[in-house]
Design a protein around this motif. Structure first.
Motif, PDB file in Angstrom:
ATOM      1  N   VAL A 175      -0.828  14.398   0.146  1.00  0.00           N
ATOM      2  CA  VAL A 175       0.400  13.647  -0.150  1.00  0.00           C
ATOM      3  C   VAL A 175       0.133  12.141  -0.159  1.00  0.00           C
ATOM      4  CG1 VAL A 175       2.723  13.123   0.658  1.00  0.00           C
ATOM      5  CG2 VAL A 175       1.910  15.472   0.681  1.00  0.00           C
ATOM      6  N   ALA A 176      -0.741  11.676   0.722  1.00  0.00           N
ATOM      7  CA  ALA A 176      -1.109  10.254   0.702  1.00  0.00           C
ATOM      8  C   ALA A 176      -1.747   9.880  -0.632  1.00  0.00           C
ATOM      9  CB  ALA A 176      -2.066   9.942   1.855  1.00  0.00           C
ATOM     10  N   ALA A 177      -2.588  10.780  -1.160  1.00  0.00           N
ATOM     11  CA  ALA A 177      -3.215  10.527  -2.457  1.00  0.00           C
ATOM     12  C   ALA A 177      -2.166  10.471  -3.560  1.00  0.00           C
ATOM     13  CB  ALA A 177      -4.241  11.618  -2.763  1.00  0.00           C
ATOM     14  N   LEU A 178      -1.149  11.335  -3.483  1.00  0.00           N
ATOM     15  CA  LEU A 178      -0.094  11.339  -4.504  1.00  0.00           C
ATOM     16  C   LEU A 178       0.737  10.068  -4.428  1.00  0.00           C
ATOM     17  CD1 LEU A 178       1.091  15.061  -4.400  1.00  0.00           C
ATOM     18  CD2 LEU A 178      -0.537  13.983  -5.939  1.00  0.00           C
ATOM     19  N   PHE A 179       1.079   9.632  -3.214  1.00  0.00           N
ATOM     20  CA  PHE A 179       1.791   8.363  -3.063  1.00  0.00           C
ATOM     21  C   PHE A 179       0.956   7.227  -3.649  1.00  0.00           C
ATOM     22  CE2 PHE A 179       4.639  10.252   0.171  1.00  0.00           C
ATOM     23  CZ  PHE A 179       5.830   9.663  -0.223  1.00  0.00           C
ATOM     24  N   HIS A 180      -0.334   7.253  -3.392  1.00  0.00           N
ATOM     25  CA  HIS A 180      -1.248   6.242  -3.943  1.00  0.00           C
ATOM     26  C   HIS A 180      -1.165   6.230  -5.466  1.00  0.00           C
ATOM     27  CE1 HIS A 180      -5.223   5.382  -5.770  1.00  0.00           C
ATOM     28  NE2 HIS A 180      -5.311   4.410  -4.883  1.00  0.00           N
ATOM     29  N   ASP A 181      -1.223   7.412  -6.093  1.00  0.00           N
ATOM     30  CA  ASP A 181      -1.206   7.496  -7.553  1.00  0.00           C
ATOM     31  C   ASP A 181       0.104   6.964  -8.129  1.00  0.00           C
ATOM     32  OD1 ASP A 181      -3.606   8.731  -7.159  1.00  0.00           O
ATOM     33  OD2 ASP A 181      -2.860  10.760  -7.536  1.00  0.00           O
ATOM     34  N   VAL A 182       1.222   7.379  -7.539  1.00  0.00           N
ATOM     35  CA  VAL A 182       2.538   6.977  -8.054  1.00  0.00           C
ATOM     36  C   VAL A 182       2.753   5.479  -7.889  1.00  0.00           C
ATOM     37  CG1 VAL A 182       5.025   7.196  -7.700  1.00  0.00           C
ATOM     38  CG2 VAL A 182       3.593   9.240  -7.725  1.00  0.00           C
ATOM     39  N   ILE A 183       2.450   4.952  -6.706  1.00  0.00           N
ATOM     40  CA  ILE A 183       2.707   3.525  -6.431  1.00  0.00           C
ATOM     41  C   ILE A 183       1.814   2.634  -7.289  1.00  0.00           C
ATOM     42  CG2 ILE A 183       2.529   1.717  -4.667  1.00  0.00           C
ATOM     43  CD1 ILE A 183       3.395   3.834  -2.617  1.00  0.00           C
ATOM     44  N   VAL A 184       0.542   2.999  -7.414  1.00  0.00           N
ATOM     45  CA  VAL A 184      -0.382   2.186  -8.234  1.00  0.00           C
ATOM     46  C   VAL A 184       0.043   2.218  -9.702  1.00  0.00           C
ATOM     47  CG1 VAL A 184      -2.751   2.022  -9.064  1.00  0.00           C
ATOM     48  CG2 VAL A 184      -2.317   2.365  -6.639  1.00  0.00           C
ATOM     49  N   THR A 185       0.502   3.367 -10.165  1.00  0.00           N
ATOM     50  CA  THR A 185       0.967   3.465 -11.557  1.00  0.00           C
ATOM     51  C   THR A 185       2.207   2.612 -11.779  1.00  0.00           C
ATOM     52  OG1 THR A 185       0.093   5.716 -11.739  1.00  0.00           O
ATOM     53  CG2 THR A 185       1.744   5.050 -13.358  1.00  0.00           C
ATOM     54  N   ILE A 186       3.154   2.673 -10.856  1.00  0.00           N
ATOM     55  CA  ILE A 186       4.358   1.850 -10.972  1.00  0.00           C
ATOM     56  C   ILE A 186       3.996   0.366 -10.914  1.00  0.00           C
ATOM     57  CG2 ILE A 186       6.519   1.207  -9.822  1.00  0.00           C
ATOM     58  CD1 ILE A 186       6.833   4.113  -8.994  1.00  0.00           C
ATOM     59  N   GLY A 187       3.048   0.018 -10.039  1.00  0.00           N
ATOM     60  CA  GLY A 187       2.614  -1.377  -9.949  1.00  0.00           C
ATOM     61  C   GLY A 187       2.012  -1.872 -11.247  1.00  0.00           C
ATOM     62  N   LEU A 188       1.230  -1.010 -11.921  1.00  0.00           N
ATOM     63  CA  LEU A 188       0.645  -1.395 -13.202  1.00  0.00           C
ATOM     64  C   LEU A 188       1.723  -1.576 -14.268  1.00  0.00           C
ATOM     65  CD1 LEU A 188      -2.037  -1.856 -14.720  1.00  0.00           C
ATOM     66  CD2 LEU A 188      -1.978   0.569 -15.354  1.00  0.00           C
ATOM     67  N   PHE A 189       2.718  -0.687 -14.275  1.00  0.00           N
ATOM     68  CA  PHE A 189       3.820  -0.821 -15.222  1.00  0.00           C
ATOM     69  C   PHE A 189       4.588  -2.121 -14.973  1.00  0.00           C
ATOM     70  CE2 PHE A 189       2.984   3.188 -16.910  1.00  0.00           C
ATOM     71  CZ  PHE A 189       3.887   3.495 -17.908  1.00  0.00           C
ATOM     72  N   SER A 190       4.753  -2.479 -13.703  1.00  0.00           N
ATOM     73  CA  SER A 190       5.448  -3.728 -13.373  1.00  0.00           C
ATOM     74  C   SER A 190       4.627  -4.937 -13.798  1.00  0.00           C
ATOM     75  CB  SER A 190       5.720  -3.786 -11.868  1.00  0.00           C
ATOM     76  OG  SER A 190       6.347  -4.997 -11.513  1.00  0.00           O
ATOM     77  N   LEU A 191       3.316  -4.896 -13.553  1.00  0.00           N
ATOM     78  CA  LEU A 191       2.442  -6.017 -13.901  1.00  0.00           C
ATOM     79  C   LEU A 191       2.400  -6.247 -15.405  1.00  0.00           C
ATOM     80  CD1 LEU A 191       0.319  -8.130 -13.002  1.00  0.00           C
ATOM     81  CD2 LEU A 191      -1.413  -6.335 -13.235  1.00  0.00           C
ATOM     82  N   LEU A 192       2.281  -5.175 -16.181  1.00  0.00           N
ATOM     83  CA  LEU A 192       2.179  -5.279 -17.633  1.00  0.00           C
ATOM     84  C   LEU A 192       3.535  -5.284 -18.325  1.00  0.00           C
ATOM     85  CD1 LEU A 192      -0.834  -2.850 -18.264  1.00  0.00           C
ATOM     86  CD2 LEU A 192      -0.875  -5.328 -17.914  1.00  0.00           C
ATOM     87  N   GLN A 193       4.603  -5.067 -17.542  1.00  0.00           N
ATOM     88  CA  GLN A 193       5.982  -5.035 -18.065  1.00  0.00           C
ATOM     89  C   GLN A 193       6.136  -4.018 -19.194  1.00  0.00           C
ATOM     90  OE1 GLN A 193       9.077  -6.997 -16.977  1.00  0.00           O
ATOM     91  NE2 GLN A 193       7.667  -6.409 -15.328  1.00  0.00           N
ATOM     92  N   ILE A 194       5.518  -2.851 -18.993  1.00  0.00           N
ATOM     93  CA  ILE A 194       5.693  -1.740 -19.929  1.00  0.00           C
ATOM     94  C   ILE A 194       7.053  -1.102 -19.671  1.00  0.00           C
ATOM     95  CG2 ILE A 194       4.770   0.482 -20.693  1.00  0.00           C
ATOM     96  CD1 ILE A 194       2.030  -0.469 -19.650  1.00  0.00           C
ATOM     97  N   ARG A 195       7.725  -0.703 -20.741  1.00  0.00           N
ATOM     98  CA  ARG A 195       9.064  -0.131 -20.583  1.00  0.00           C
ATOM     99  C   ARG A 195       9.040   1.083 -19.664  1.00  0.00           C
ATOM    100  NH1 ARG A 195      10.265   0.504 -25.597  1.00  0.00           N
ATOM    101  NH2 ARG A 195       9.823   2.727 -25.757  1.00  0.00           N
ATOM    102  N   PHE A 196       9.951   1.091 -18.682  1.00  0.00           N
ATOM    103  CA  PHE A 196      10.036   2.150 -17.687  1.00  0.00           C
ATOM    104  C   PHE A 196      11.336   2.912 -17.911  1.00  0.00           C
ATOM    105  CE2 PHE A 196      10.618   4.114 -13.554  1.00  0.00           C
ATOM    106  CZ  PHE A 196       9.336   4.377 -13.129  1.00  0.00           C
ATOM    107  N   ASP A 197      11.225   4.175 -18.343  1.00  0.00           N
ATOM    108  CA  ASP A 197      12.418   4.965 -18.642  1.00  0.00           C
ATOM    109  C   ASP A 197      12.222   6.394 -18.150  1.00  0.00           C
ATOM    110  OD1 ASP A 197      10.577   5.928 -20.458  1.00  0.00           O
ATOM    111  OD2 ASP A 197      11.468   4.906 -22.178  1.00  0.00           O
ATOM    112  N   LEU A 198      13.096   7.295 -18.582  1.00  0.00           N
ATOM    113  CA  LEU A 198      13.003   8.682 -18.125  1.00  0.00           C
ATOM    114  C   LEU A 198      11.699   9.345 -18.566  1.00  0.00           C
ATOM    115  CD1 LEU A 198      16.640  10.046 -18.586  1.00  0.00           C
ATOM    116  CD2 LEU A 198      15.441   9.535 -16.455  1.00  0.00           C
ATOM    117  N   ALA A 199      11.164   8.945 -19.708  1.00  0.00           N
ATOM    118  CA  ALA A 199       9.877   9.489 -20.146  1.00  0.00           C
ATOM    119  C   ALA A 199       8.769   9.118 -19.161  1.00  0.00           C
ATOM    120  CB  ALA A 199       9.541   8.977 -21.544  1.00  0.00           C
TER     121      ALA A 199
END
Length: 321
Positions: A175-199
């Motif tokens: 579960v720690a690895a999954l939290f790592h994957d989700v948070i790092v992915t969200i951080g990258l989306f925030s850094l690059l300002q890629i559109r974040f939607d239901l997809a």
């Protein structure tokens, strides 16, 4: 002759720099959280609210021409997708245009909708607009809540599953690895300002499933080896397990990445964010299966009491899952 990405037998020391790799993962998670909280996400229409216009035309849908016609109106986030359905007639070409809510308004105004329709009619005089639907801030807020619940519920279910199938140390690591994957992915989306939607939420759930699959495969081999090599130090058994599953990991991840790269390059703007999220998630998920999940299990240790040889490495070895 068969393709070999790795030799039949490898003995690479994956945990030689375990403190460095685990420390890098912790830094990446903290940095992602800071970026997320300071910059924020570039939410799409699903989470901001807006208006969806459905179009029909006898002519083929030209997404690029539609977008060029609407761009001068300065409406912000506009998503245009062609709709396919086997029940459509041969001359029934349908598209869906989604326009984000404008600042200071809960929905796109009638004047703005009329301007969009006029701009599209200049491109295609045969176009019609059978429906116009708006999504307000309340519905968007409910979508955000539902998305968070979906991700949280999946993580909780995985926590229980791994705990039942293996030991609690394995569950914490997975579960720690999954939290790592989700948070790092969200951080990258925030850094690059890629559109974040239901997809993107769908992509995150896909990443969770893909990452836990790889983690469980290595955990299964680790459990077998813990029973087989009862007196071998835990770190050596872990290294053996990762090496023995390395070919499978690279083949699975590699073939998936090839397909995703093709979609990223040729799939168009509509699915680019979704594909990018999965592509990045597979890379970081494969990494975290070894350098986060296994590192945590190594730090927590496993009960390998020689008086209980049949239970070495797992409390629930008899569960067939």
């Amino acid at each position: 002759m068969r393709l070999k990405l790795v030799p039949d037998e490898t003995n690479w020391d994956f945990f030689k720099y375990r403190n460095l790799t685990f420390g890098a993962s912790v830094v990446a998670v903290i940095a992602s959280l800071v970026i997320w909280l300071s910059i924020g996400l570039n939410f799409g229409i699903d989470f901001l609210g807006g208006t969806t216009i459905r179009t029909e035309s006898a002519e083929s849908v030209d997404v690029g021409a539609y977008r060029d016609a609407i761009a001068p109106l300065g409406l912000g986030d506009v998503t245009i997708t062609e709709v396919f359905d086997p029940t459509f007639e041969a001359d029934q070409n349908v598209a869906q245009i989604r326009i984000q809510a404008q600042e200071g308004a809960e929905a796109v105004t009638a004047d703005t909708i009329a301007a969009v329709e006029t701009a599209l009619q200049e491109v295609d005089p045969s176009i019609t607009f059978p429906s116009v639907e708006s999504v307000g801030p309340k519905v968007s807020g409910e979508l955000i809540t539902t998305a968070l619940l979906a991700v949280g519920a999946s993580l909780l279910a995985i926590l229980v599953y791994i705990w039942l199938r293996f030991e609690w140390q394995f569950s914490v690591g997975a579960v720690a690895a999954l939290f790592h994957d989700v948070i790092v992915t969200i951080g990258l989306f925030s850094l690059l300002q890629i559109r974040f939607d239901l997809a993107t939420i769908a992509a995150l759930l896909t990443i969770i499933g893909y990452s836990i699959n790889d983690t469980v495969v290595i955990f299964d081999r680790l459990r077998e080896n813990l029973i087989k090599f009862k007196k071998t130090p835990l770190i050596e058994v872990m290294n053996r397990s990762v090496n023995e599953t390395l070919s499978r990991t690279l083949m699975t991840s590699g073939t998936t990445l090839i397909a995703l790269l093709a979609l990223l390059i040729l799939g168009g703007d509509v699915i680019r964010g979704f594909v990018f999220a999965i592509l990045w998630g597979i890379i970081v998920g494969t990494y975290s299966s070894v350098y986060v999940a296994k590192n945590i299990v190594l730090m927590l240790g496993i009960d390998r009491d020689p008086k209980k040889p049949s239970e070495a490495g797992t409390q629930f070895a008899d569960i067939d899952a």
